[in-house]
Motif scaffolding. Structure first.
Motif, mmCIF file in Angstrom:
data_model
loop_
_atom_site.group_PDB
_atom_site.id
_atom_site.type_symbol
_atom_site.label_atom_id
_atom_site.label_comp_id
_atom_site.label_asym_id
_atom_site.label_seq_id
_atom_site.Cartn_x
_atom_site.Cartn_y
_atom_site.Cartn_z
ATOM 1 N N ALA A 22 0.813 -1.286 0.062
ATOM 2 C CA ALA A 22 0.090 0.068 0.045
ATOM 3 C C ALA A 22 0.838 1.276 -0.090
ATOM 4 O O ALA A 22 0.532 2.231 -0.521
ATOM 5 C CB ALA A 22 -0.857 0.019 1.288
ATOM 6 N N HIS A 23 1.922 1.183 0.597
ATOM 7 C CA HIS A 23 2.762 2.305 0.535
ATOM 8 C C HIS A 23 3.516 2.725 -0.683
ATOM 9 O O HIS A 23 4.051 3.761 -1.103
ATOM 10 C CB HIS A 23 4.131 2.034 1.512
ATOM 11 C CG HIS A 23 5.009 0.902 1.152
ATOM 12 N ND1 HIS A 23 4.527 -0.378 1.678
ATOM 13 C CD2 HIS A 23 6.080 0.867 0.711
ATOM 14 C CE1 HIS A 23 5.356 -1.265 1.158
ATOM 15 N NE2 HIS A 23 6.344 -0.626 0.493
ATOM 16 N N LEU B 82 7.738 -5.849 7.185
ATOM 17 C CA LEU B 82 7.279 -4.679 7.269
ATOM 18 C C LEU B 82 6.643 -4.260 8.647
ATOM 19 O O LEU B 82 6.874 -3.233 9.442
ATOM 20 C CB LEU B 82 6.228 -4.195 6.551
ATOM 21 C CG LEU B 82 6.675 -4.170 4.739
ATOM 22 C CD1 LEU B 82 5.618 -3.858 3.797
ATOM 23 C CD2 LEU B 82 7.835 -3.343 4.649
ATOM 24 N N GLU B 83 5.956 -5.198 9.293
ATOM 25 C CA GLU B 83 5.348 -5.052 10.600
ATOM 26 C C GLU B 83 6.376 -4.990 11.891
ATOM 27 O O GLU B 83 6.203 -4.038 12.625
ATOM 28 C CB GLU B 83 4.468 -6.267 11.004
ATOM 29 C CG GLU B 83 3.035 -6.156 10.242
ATOM 30 C CD GLU B 83 2.264 -7.288 10.805
ATOM 31 O OE1 GLU B 83 2.678 -8.321 11.354
ATOM 32 O OE2 GLU B 83 1.001 -7.132 10.259
ATOM 33 N N ASP B 84 7.592 -5.559 11.612
ATOM 34 C CA ASP B 84 8.701 -5.469 12.551
ATOM 35 C C ASP B 84 9.772 -4.482 12.341
ATOM 36 O O ASP B 84 10.727 -4.381 12.803
ATOM 37 C CB ASP B 84 9.268 -6.652 13.080
ATOM 38 C CG ASP B 84 10.087 -7.225 12.262
ATOM 39 O OD1 ASP B 84 10.295 -6.603 11.198
ATOM 40 O OD2 ASP B 84 10.811 -8.431 12.558
ATOM 41 N N SER C 14 12.750 -0.287 3.526
ATOM 42 C CA SER C 14 13.491 1.002 3.092
ATOM 43 C C SER C 14 12.203 1.892 2.342
ATOM 44 O O SER C 14 12.064 2.830 2.845
ATOM 45 C CB SER C 14 14.573 0.858 2.369
ATOM 46 O OG SER C 14 15.011 2.124 2.037
ATOM 47 N N ALA C 15 11.490 1.241 1.593
ATOM 48 C CA ALA C 15 10.505 1.921 0.710
ATOM 49 C C ALA C 15 9.498 2.411 1.837
ATOM 50 O O ALA C 15 8.980 3.613 1.521
ATOM 51 C CB ALA C 15 9.960 0.991 -0.377
ATOM 52 N N LEU C 16 9.159 1.469 2.737
ATOM 53 C CA LEU C 16 8.077 1.930 3.489
ATOM 54 C C LEU C 16 8.603 2.736 4.412
ATOM 55 O O LEU C 16 7.635 4.020 4.678
ATOM 56 C CB LEU C 16 7.507 0.745 4.432
ATOM 57 C CG LEU C 16 6.744 1.063 5.694
ATOM 58 C CD1 LEU C 16 5.285 1.585 5.065
ATOM 59 C CD2 LEU C 16 6.501 -0.271 6.550
ATOM 60 N N MET C 17 9.661 2.950 4.829
ATOM 61 C CA MET C 17 10.229 4.156 5.510
ATOM 62 C C MET C 17 10.254 5.146 4.999
ATOM 63 O O MET C 17 9.887 6.491 5.690
ATOM 64 C CB MET C 17 11.542 3.550 6.566
ATOM 65 C CG MET C 17 11.435 2.388 7.238
ATOM 66 S SD MET C 17 10.196 2.727 8.543
ATOM 67 C CE MET C 17 9.645 0.902 8.578
ATOM 68 N N THR D 194 -3.070 5.572 5.889
ATOM 69 C CA THR D 194 -3.738 6.002 7.032
ATOM 70 C C THR D 194 -3.362 5.406 8.232
ATOM 71 O O THR D 194 -3.652 5.991 9.493
ATOM 72 C CB THR D 194 -5.089 5.834 6.877
ATOM 73 O OG1 THR D 194 -5.546 4.662 6.613
ATOM 74 C CG2 THR D 194 -5.686 6.620 5.530
ATOM 75 N N THR D 195 -2.588 4.429 8.125
ATOM 76 C CA THR D 195 -2.160 3.786 9.363
ATOM 77 C C THR D 195 -0.861 3.141 8.845
ATOM 78 O O THR D 195 -0.579 2.714 7.756
ATOM 79 C CB THR D 195 -3.192 2.924 9.891
ATOM 80 O OG1 THR D 195 -2.669 2.327 11.276
ATOM 81 C CG2 THR D 195 -3.435 1.573 8.993
ATOM 82 N N THR D 196 -0.057 2.637 9.881
ATOM 83 C CA THR D 196 1.323 1.759 9.578
ATOM 84 C C THR D 196 0.944 0.268 9.693
ATOM 85 O O THR D 196 -0.067 -0.072 10.204
ATOM 86 C CB THR D 196 2.146 1.957 10.751
ATOM 87 O OG1 THR D 196 1.793 1.829 11.900
ATOM 88 C CG2 THR D 196 2.669 3.580 10.638
ATOM 89 N N PRO D 197 1.763 -0.430 9.073
ATOM 90 C CA PRO D 197 1.358 -2.043 8.946
ATOM 91 C C PRO D 197 1.467 -2.580 10.369
ATOM 92 O O PRO D 197 0.928 -3.543 10.554
ATOM 93 C CB PRO D 197 2.729 -2.359 7.962
ATOM 94 C CG PRO D 197 3.018 -1.203 7.414
ATOM 95 C CD PRO D 197 2.826 -0.296 8.252
ATOM 96 N N TRP D 198 2.263 -2.024 11.293
ATOM 97 C CA TRP D 198 2.216 -2.630 12.535
ATOM 98 C C TRP D 198 1.020 -2.273 13.599
ATOM 99 O O TRP D 198 0.897 -2.747 14.587
ATOM 100 C CB TRP D 198 3.470 -2.273 13.267
ATOM 101 C CG TRP D 198 3.851 -1.071 13.194
ATOM 102 C CD1 TRP D 198 3.430 -0.040 14.073
ATOM 103 C CD2 TRP D 198 4.717 -0.173 12.590
ATOM 104 N NE1 TRP D 198 3.968 1.249 13.936
ATOM 105 C CE2 TRP D 198 4.745 1.033 12.669
ATOM 106 C CE3 TRP D 198 5.405 -0.547 11.103
ATOM 107 C CZ2 TRP D 198 5.364 2.145 11.919
ATOM 108 C CZ3 TRP D 198 6.079 0.353 10.534
ATOM 109 C CH2 TRP D 198 6.274 1.575 10.940
#
Length: 156
Positions: free
Chosen positions: A27-28, A58-60, A94-97, A149-153
């Motif tokens: 989604a990111h 991604l969650e951790d 890295s892409a998510l961050m 709208t929210t993070t994977p974790w």
């Protein structure tokens, strides 16, 4: 040709659910072109990485990958599918961050802009610990609706 309403859609089998899983996990990457996202998915598939495995890392935020790499143990990457899989997983973390950094910067810009309505640039700069010139650069409010709208974790 026979009429078969909705009969030409794929079954709700693995392909469709796997595609939905990739869409959710990546989604990111909404702003990336479909070709780019498809290439990312194909690289994961070629390395034998599933959407659930990507989601797990991604969650951790890549913690398990980092701990294993930092352990110094030989062949540490095997548990994660090998070096190729780990390189792809680390790149996706890295892409998510990067996406989250951009999201946080957009929130900051909205606040800096609001602060400039009440305070001088010098005052805002001092309060935030940035140069006065940087305040004007930061004060470009833009909350993009395409940000996560929210993070994977966080629970969905």
């Amino acid at each position: 040709m026979k009429s078969n309403p909705r009969g030409d859609k794929p079954d709700a089998g693995t392909t469709l659910s796997e595609e939905a899983a990739w869409t959710r996990v990546l989604a990111h990457r909404r702003k990336d072109s479909p070709a780019t996202v498809n290439a990312v998915i194909e690289r994961f598939r070629a390395a034998g990485v599933t959407p659930l495995e990507v989601e797990s890392h991604l969650e951790d935020a890549g913690d398990r990958l980092y701990q294993a790499a930092a352990s110094g143990e030989e062949a540490w990457a095997v548990a994660f599918g090998g070096e190729r899989a780990v390189a792809l997983l680390a790149a996706e973390v890295s892409a998510l961050m990067s996406h989250l950094v951009a999201r946080a910067a957009s929130v900051r810009s909205v606040c800096v802009d609001a602060l400039l309505d009440e305070f001088s640039a010098v005052t805002v700069a001092g309060a935030l610990g940035v140069a006065r010139q940087k305040v004007y650069e930061l004060a470009r409010p833009n909350i993009d609706p395409e940000y996560l709208t929210t993070t994977p974790w966080r629970s969905r």
